[in-house]
Design an enzyme around this catalytic site. Structure first.
Site, PDB file in Angstrom:
ATOM      1  N   HIS A   1      -7.456   5.956   2.837  1.00 50.23           N
ATOM      2  CA  HIS A   1      -7.634   6.983   1.810  1.00 50.23           C
ATOM      3  C   HIS A   1      -6.388   7.215   0.974  1.00 50.23           C
ATOM      4  O   HIS A   1      -6.406   8.040   0.063  1.00 50.23           O
ATOM      5  CB  HIS A   1      -8.039   8.307   2.476  1.00 50.23           C
ATOM      6  CG  HIS A   1      -9.309   8.217   3.262  1.00 50.23           C
ATOM      7  ND1 HIS A   1     -10.535   8.037   2.675  1.00 50.23           N
ATOM      8  CD2 HIS A   1      -9.533   8.263   4.603  1.00 50.23           C
ATOM      9  CE1 HIS A   1     -11.475   7.975   3.620  1.00 50.23           C
ATOM     10  NE2 HIS A   1     -10.892   8.098   4.798  1.00 50.23           N
ATOM     11  N   ARG A   2      -5.293   6.505   1.288  1.00 41.23           N
ATOM     12  CA  ARG A   2      -4.053   6.729   0.543  1.00 41.23           C
ATOM     13  C   ARG A   2      -4.252   6.460  -0.948  1.00 41.23           C
ATOM     14  O   ARG A   2      -3.736   7.197  -1.790  1.00 41.23           O
ATOM     15  CB  ARG A   2      -2.928   5.857   1.097  1.00 41.23           C
ATOM     16  CG  ARG A   2      -1.588   6.101   0.407  1.00 41.23           C
ATOM     17  CD  ARG A   2      -0.468   5.247   0.973  1.00 41.23           C
ATOM     18  NE  ARG A   2      -0.028   5.745   2.268  1.00 41.23           N
ATOM     19  CZ  ARG A   2      -0.095   5.073   3.400  1.00 41.23           C
ATOM     20  NH1 ARG A   2      -0.605   3.854   3.410  1.00 41.23           N
ATOM     21  NH2 ARG A   2       0.336   5.591   4.525  1.00 41.23           N
ATOM     22  N   SER A   3      -5.000   5.417  -1.265  1.00 42.77           N
ATOM     23  CA  SER A   3      -5.187   5.075  -2.677  1.00 42.77           C
ATOM     24  C   SER A   3      -5.955   6.166  -3.413  1.00 42.77           C
ATOM     25  O   SER A   3      -5.643   6.498  -4.565  1.00 42.77           O
ATOM     26  CB  SER A   3      -5.922   3.742  -2.818  1.00 42.77           C
ATOM     27  OG  SER A   3      -7.226   3.827  -2.291  1.00 42.77           O
TER      28      SER A   3
ATOM     29  N   THR B   1      -3.586   9.107  -3.966  1.00 41.98           N
ATOM     30  CA  THR B   1      -2.576   8.748  -4.958  1.00 41.98           C
ATOM     31  C   THR B   1      -3.192   8.657  -6.348  1.00 41.98           C
ATOM     32  O   THR B   1      -2.556   9.029  -7.348  1.00 41.98           O
ATOM     33  CB  THR B   1      -1.912   7.408  -4.595  1.00 41.98           C
ATOM     34  OG1 THR B   1      -1.379   7.485  -3.268  1.00 41.98           O
ATOM     35  CG2 THR B   1      -0.786   7.074  -5.557  1.00 41.98           C
TER      36      THR B   1
ATOM     37  N   ASP C   1       0.808  -1.207   0.000  1.00 38.09           N
ATOM     38  CA  ASP C   1       0.000   0.000   0.000  1.00 38.09           C
ATOM     39  C   ASP C   1       0.848   1.267   0.000  1.00 38.09           C
ATOM     40  O   ASP C   1       0.398   2.329  -0.425  1.00 38.09           O
ATOM     41  CB  ASP C   1      -0.935  -0.005   1.223  1.00 38.09           C
ATOM     42  CG  ASP C   1      -1.810   1.236   1.295  1.00 38.09           C
ATOM     43  OD1 ASP C   1      -2.461   1.551   0.283  1.00 38.09           O
ATOM     44  OD2 ASP C   1      -1.822   1.900   2.347  1.00 38.09           O
TER      45      ASP C   1
END
Length: 307
Positions: free
Chosen positions: A243-245, A248, A162
Site C-alpha cells: 500500500h506504500r504506493s 505516496t 519501492d
C-alpha cells in the site's frame, strides 16, 4: 560572494521540468520520501540537486560517496571508551550531518545494498539508531534523500526502488534551441558566476516564495473519498505490491494541489502524481523498456480516470 551564493541558479536550469518539480514537491512536503533521478550522464541531475540548496537557504547538500563505510554513514560508537568509563561516546556520521538538509547519493545503484537499506530506513523513520555490542545510540535524521543513477550501469533492487517516493527519468534536450540555451547559459555562468546568479535573483526569490506559500496551504488541501478510491483502483490495476504506493500517490497529489494553489485534489493531480510514483514500482516485463512501461501506465490510467 561565497560558494553557496554562486551556485548555479535552480531557475536557470533549461528544461527538465519534471526533475525540478519532483525536487520542489519534496521541499514543500518533507514527508514525501525523496527522489530517485535516473538518466544518462550530463543531464543536469547533479546540478539540479546542488542548486536546490541555493534556492532554499535552510538546505545544505551532504554528499554520500559510493565508497562510504557503514560507520561513516551511520556514525560510530567507541566501545572501548564505554567499557572503561561507562559513558557512551558517539562519533556522528553523514546521517547526523544531513539532518534537516539534503542527503545526496550520486550513482546510488553502485552503493552497497546494506548501506542503501540503512539510508532508506533512516529516511522513513526520521531517526538513526546505532547498535554495537549491546550499546545503542539514537539521534534525529530527517533529510531529503536524493539518489541519482545511470540505468546503464545497473538498477536498484525492486524492494529498494519501492522505498523512494518519486522517480524521474531524465534525458538530454532534443530541441535545438533548448539545447543551445543549455550551452549558452553554462558558458555565461562559467565566465562570471556572480553576475549570472544576480540575473536570476528575482526568479529565485519568487520560486522560494511560492514554495513557502505551498507549505502553508498543504495541510488545508481537501481530498474526497472518490480520489482515495481512484488511487486504490490504480494501484490494483497496475498490480503494485503493498500500500506504500497508494499512500505516496495521495501525498504527492495533495502536494501538487498545494503547489498549483488549488483547494482540493482533482483528477489531474492524481494523474500527474501517478507518473512520479508508479513507474519505478511497476513490475518490469522481460526485455521491457521505459516506453513499454509508459504504455501500461497509460492503459490503466485512462479507464480509471473516466470512471
Amino acid at each position: 560572494m561565497d560558494a553557496l551564493n554562486t551556485l548555479y541558479p535552480f531557475t536557470a536550469i533549461v528544461g527538465q521540468s519534471q526533475l525540478k518539480l519532483a525536487l520542489i514537491l519534496n521541499v514543500i512536503n518533507p514527508k514525501l520520501g525523496g527522489v530517485l533521478i535516473r538518466g544518462e550522464k550530463g543531464t543536469a541531475k547533479s546540478t539540479a540537486v546542488r542548486s536546490l540548496s541555493g534556492l532554499v537557504p535552510e538546505l545544505n547538500v551532504v554528499n554520500l560517496p559510493v565508497s562510504a563505510t557503514e560507520d561513516r554513514v551511520v556514525g560510530a560508537l567507541d566501545i572501548e571508551h564505554a567499557i572503561k568509563t561507562g559513558e557512551k561516546k558517539f562519533e556522528p556520521g553523514l546521517l547526523a550531518a544531513a539532518h534537516g538538509h539534503i542527503l545526496y547519493v550520486d550513482e546510488i545503484n553502485l552503493l552497497d545494498d546494506h548501506i542503501v537499506d540503512v539510508l532508506l530506513d533512516a529516511a522513513a523513520m526520521g531517526v538513526n539508531t546505532v547498535e554495537r555490542e549491546g550499546i545503542s545510540h539514537s539521534h534525529p535524521a530527517r533529510f531529503l534523500l536524493v539518489g541519482t543513477m545511470n540505468p546503464e550501469e545497473g538498477d536498484l533492487r525492486p524492494q529498494l526502488l519501492d522505498r523512494f517516493a518519486l522517480s524521474v527519468e531524465v534525458g538530454g534536450e532534443r530541441d535545438v534551441r533548448e539545447r543551445a540555451a543549455v550551452i549558452r547559459r553554462r558558458l555565461e555562468y562559467e565566465q562570471d558566476p556572480a553576475t549570472f546568479v544576480k540575473q536570476y535573483q528575482s526568479e529565485q526569490e519568487n520560486m522560494l516564495r511560492q514554495i513557502l506559500q505551498a507549505r502553508k496551504r498543504l495541510d488545508g488541501i481537501r481530498i474526497t473519498d472518490d480520489m482515495l478510491e481512484l488511487a486504490a483502483r490504480i494501484g490494483i490495476g497496475l498490480e503494485v505490491d503493498g500500500h506504500r504506493s497508494d499512500i505516496t500517490l495521495i501525498k504527492t497529489a495533495l502536494t501538487l494541489a498545494a503547489w498549483h494553489e488549488h483547494e482540493a485534489v482533482c483528477l489531474e493531480h492524481i494523474k500527474h502524481a501517478a507518473r512520479f510514483v508508479l513507474p519505478h514500482r511497476m513490475r518490469r516485463q522481460p526485455f521491457e523498456e521505459t516506453g513499454g512501461m509508459e504504455e501500461r501506465l497509460q492503459a490503466v490510467l485512462e479507464p480509471a480516470l473516466t470512471v
